[in-house]
Design a protein around this motif. Structure first.
Motif, PDB file in Angstrom:
ATOM      1  N   PHE A   1       0.772  -1.250  -0.048  1.00 54.57           N
ATOM      2  CA  PHE A   1      -0.148  -0.145   0.182  1.00 54.57           C
ATOM      3  C   PHE A   1       0.993   1.223   0.085  1.00 54.57           C
ATOM      4  O   PHE A   1       0.263   2.312  -0.281  1.00 54.57           O
ATOM      5  N   GLY A   2       2.056   1.101   0.021  1.00 51.84           N
ATOM      6  CA  GLY A   2       3.000   2.349   0.126  1.00 51.84           C
ATOM      7  C   GLY A   2       3.264   3.036   1.459  1.00 51.84           C
ATOM      8  O   GLY A   2       2.614   2.656   2.519  1.00 51.84           O
ATOM      9  N   GLN A   3       4.173   3.915   1.309  1.00 51.69           N
ATOM     10  CA  GLN A   3       4.787   4.276   2.581  1.00 51.69           C
ATOM     11  C   GLN A   3       3.913   5.171   3.433  1.00 51.69           C
ATOM     12  O   GLN A   3       3.744   5.214   4.552  1.00 51.69           O
ATOM     13  N   GLU A   4       2.946   6.138   2.497  1.00 48.92           N
ATOM     14  CA  GLU A   4       2.070   6.784   3.364  1.00 48.92           C
ATOM     15  C   GLU A   4       0.941   6.095   4.187  1.00 48.92           C
ATOM     16  O   GLU A   4       1.003   6.413   5.195  1.00 48.92           O
ATOM     17  N   ILE A   5       0.416   5.385   3.579  1.00 53.04           N
ATOM     18  CA  ILE A   5      -0.625   4.492   4.281  1.00 53.04           C
ATOM     19  C   ILE A   5       0.137   3.739   5.523  1.00 53.04           C
ATOM     20  O   ILE A   5      -0.491   3.676   6.596  1.00 53.04           O
ATOM     21  N   ALA A   6       1.365   3.196   5.176  1.00 52.21           N
ATOM     22  CA  ALA A   6       1.944   2.570   6.371  1.00 52.21           C
ATOM     23  C   ALA A   6       2.215   3.326   7.316  1.00 52.21           C
ATOM     24  O   ALA A   6       2.214   2.942   8.478  1.00 52.21           O
ATOM     25  N   ASN A   7       2.766   4.458   7.203  1.00 53.82           N
ATOM     26  CA  ASN A   7       2.973   5.318   8.366  1.00 53.82           C
ATOM     27  C   ASN A   7       1.825   5.738   9.163  1.00 53.82           C
ATOM     28  O   ASN A   7       1.849   6.165  10.136  1.00 53.82           O
ATOM     29  N   SER A   8       0.531   6.078   8.260  1.00 50.40           N
ATOM     30  CA  SER A   8      -0.723   6.347   9.160  1.00 50.40           C
ATOM     31  C   SER A   8      -0.899   5.302  10.084  1.00 50.40           C
ATOM     32  O   SER A   8      -1.743   5.624  11.084  1.00 50.40           O
ATOM     33  N   ILE A   9      -0.663   4.058   9.930  1.00 53.74           N
ATOM     34  CA  ILE A   9      -0.925   2.930  10.588  1.00 53.74           C
ATOM     35  C   ILE A   9       0.088   2.844  11.894  1.00 53.74           C
ATOM     36  O   ILE A   9       0.020   2.475  12.920  1.00 53.74           O
ATOM     37  N   PHE A  10       1.316   2.500  11.481  1.00 53.22           N
ATOM     38  CA  PHE A  10       2.486   2.316  12.223  1.00 53.22           C
ATOM     39  C   PHE A  10       3.079   3.455  12.309  1.00 53.22           C
ATOM     40  O   PHE A  10       4.169   3.980  12.020  1.00 53.22           O
ATOM     41  N   LYS A  11       2.373   4.168  13.429  1.00 47.78           N
ATOM     42  CA  LYS A  11       2.855   5.845  13.634  1.00 47.78           C
ATOM     43  C   LYS A  11       4.139   5.905  14.098  1.00 47.78           C
ATOM     44  O   LYS A  11       4.677   6.764  13.861  1.00 47.78           O
ATOM     45  N   ASP A  12       4.407   4.824  15.008  1.00 49.77           N
ATOM     46  CA  ASP A  12       5.897   5.331  15.921  1.00 49.77           C
ATOM     47  C   ASP A  12       7.037   5.097  14.788  1.00 49.77           C
ATOM     48  O   ASP A  12       8.156   5.487  15.144  1.00 49.77           O
ATOM     49  N   LYS A  13       6.760   4.317  13.591  1.00 46.27           N
ATOM     50  CA  LYS A  13       7.766   4.281  12.557  1.00 46.27           C
ATOM     51  C   LYS A  13       8.018   5.750  12.046  1.00 46.27           C
ATOM     52  O   LYS A  13       9.063   6.023  11.717  1.00 46.27           O
TER      53      LYS A  13
END
Length: 398
Positions: A379-391
């Motif tokens: 799903f790409g970086q953006e979506i991943a970051n919105s879920i795994f926020k501490d990343k």
DNA sequence: TTTTGGTCCCGCAGAAGGAG
DNA sequence: CTCCTTCTGCGGGACCAAAA
């Protein structure tokens, strides 16, 4: 310094700070005062135990109390509810059959006698403390010990006589108070004062949020912002029950069918923690740590973790953006705040499509194997970051 | 094959400790 | 007393082995 003096000291400091308009000092004093009240609440809770006459009275007479005191009103915010509740004379709620301003014996806060003793050696200290303890035979004592200036200092705290207490209405603070101290003419002082919420916490052995909830329910006060959330969670629960099935959303069911009860647990937790919700940019959110959720589900946190994150990906819950939010200052970890949106066909249709991508588009990713890495791939970086926020936090830090 | 649980790691925030 | 550094406990997440 004994308890009376230390309270006086804090109050004096606060008064001075207010006069000098030193905000830092004021908040420091308030903090000290709050922690004093808190530690007294804990002490009182221990002294009274799980079952006590006040709790019993409350439970046995709640119907009668409701009739007598019910406010039956809908308010918009917790603040308003608190102000209303402060106007309630809690003597009727806890069965305190006493007159205003008239002292009576307080059962759960005792006077303390502090004896400080200093010795040259540890052995001597132990022997002398033994001796000193004899004097207070039969009374509850606790010992503090520390080294200072090469001396061994022992401090005995002896639980003394019960204190006096009285009920008052404070015009400045606009609430009823249960004041503990002494009303004796030549030695009038107060050790601590409890308001209705403090008392509820003490008698019912709970924290402030549960106290607000309990009193709102008793008095028929509905806090609009909470009730709306409760109704939404209930609708979500029944939507899941009726629609998250093999024939309506086959692929979504394949992905999270095994985990439906975990989703339901989160919704129930939201209802249970209704009064712990805080305002955010997204709406009312609540917090629950992975460890906590894992415990109530009887699983390990690393089991729960990917499942919660897959719920977030599917849009069944959202992790609101903490950086622009107004909450979370000073709290532990912002990442555990959840917003749960209204469940409907449209949302589940989208989830169905996402489930399709996860299971049948390239590498097959199941719910429990969902991770930051494979989320980026799909799903790409953006979506991943919105879920795994501490990343995101980690990325910014480096 | 999927799910689960143990363990490790890292960052954060508050506490504690130390220097000026 | 205040400011700064170090310590520590907490919590999320990764990885891997074991179970189902």
């Amino acid at each position: 310094m004994d308890r009376v003096e230390s309270i006086k000291d804090i109050l004096d400091k606060r008064e001075l700070a207010i006069a000098e308009d030193d905000r830092r000092a004021v908040s420091k004093a308030n903090k000290a005062l709050n922690s004093t009240i808190k530690s007294n609440i804990t002490k009182a809770q221990e002294a009274l135990g799980e079952d006590n006459e006040y709790k019993e009275y409350f439970l046995n007479n709640s119907e009668h109390i409701k009739e007598l005191l019910a406010v039956n009103k809908e308010v918009n915010t917790t603040e308003e509810a608190i102000n209303l509740i402060h106007q309630v004379d809690f003597r009727y709620i806890f069965g305190l059959d006493v007159l205003i301003e008239k002292p009576f014996a307080c059962e759960f806060i005792n006077n303390e006698l502090r004896v400080s003793l200093a010795f040259t050696t540890e052995e001597k200290a132990n022997v002398e403390v033994e001796k000193e303890m004899e004097k207070y035979h039969g009374k509850e004592t606790s010992i503090l010990g520390y080294e200072r200036f090469g001396m061994y200092v022992k401090e005995l705290i002896v639980r003394g006589e019960p204190t006096e207490a009285w009920i008052t209405y404070s015009l400045t603070r606009k609430k009823y108070l249960y004041v503990v101290g002494s009303k004796n003419k030549d030695n009038q002082h107060s050790i601590i004062s409890f308001d209705i919420f403090d008392l509820y916490e003490i008698f019912m052995k709970c924290d402030i949020n549960k106290a607000i909830q309990g009193l709102c329910e008793l008095l028929g006060i509905r806090i609009k912002e909470f009730e709306e959330v409760r109704d939404r969670y209930e609708r979500c629960k029944s939507f899941v029950r009726n629609n998250l099935t093999k024939d309506k959303f086959p692929i979504l069911f394949e992905l999270i069918g095994e985990h439906i009860h975990k989703l339901e647990t989160i919704l129930e937790e939201g209802i249970d923690k209704l009064y712990y919700h805080v305002e955010s940019k997204e709406g009312m959110v609540f917090s629950a740590s992975m460890q906590y959720l894992a415990d109530i589900m009887g699983k390990g946190k690393s089991t729960i973790n990917p499942i919660v994150n897959i719920f977030a990906l599917l849009g069944l819950l959202r992790k609101p953006d903490v950086r622009s939010g107004i909450y979370g200052k000073g709290s532990n970890n912002d990442i555990t705040y959840y917003y749960i949106p209204e469940y409907n066909n449209e949302l589940f249709q989208k989830a169905e499509q996402l489930a399709m991508i996860l299971l049948y588009n390239g590498e097959r990713i199941t719910a429990s194997s969902f991770s930051y890495k494979n989320c980026i791939e799909k799903f790409g970086q953006e979506i991943a970051n919105s879920i795994f926020k501490d990343k995101v936090t980690k990325a910014r830090a480096s």
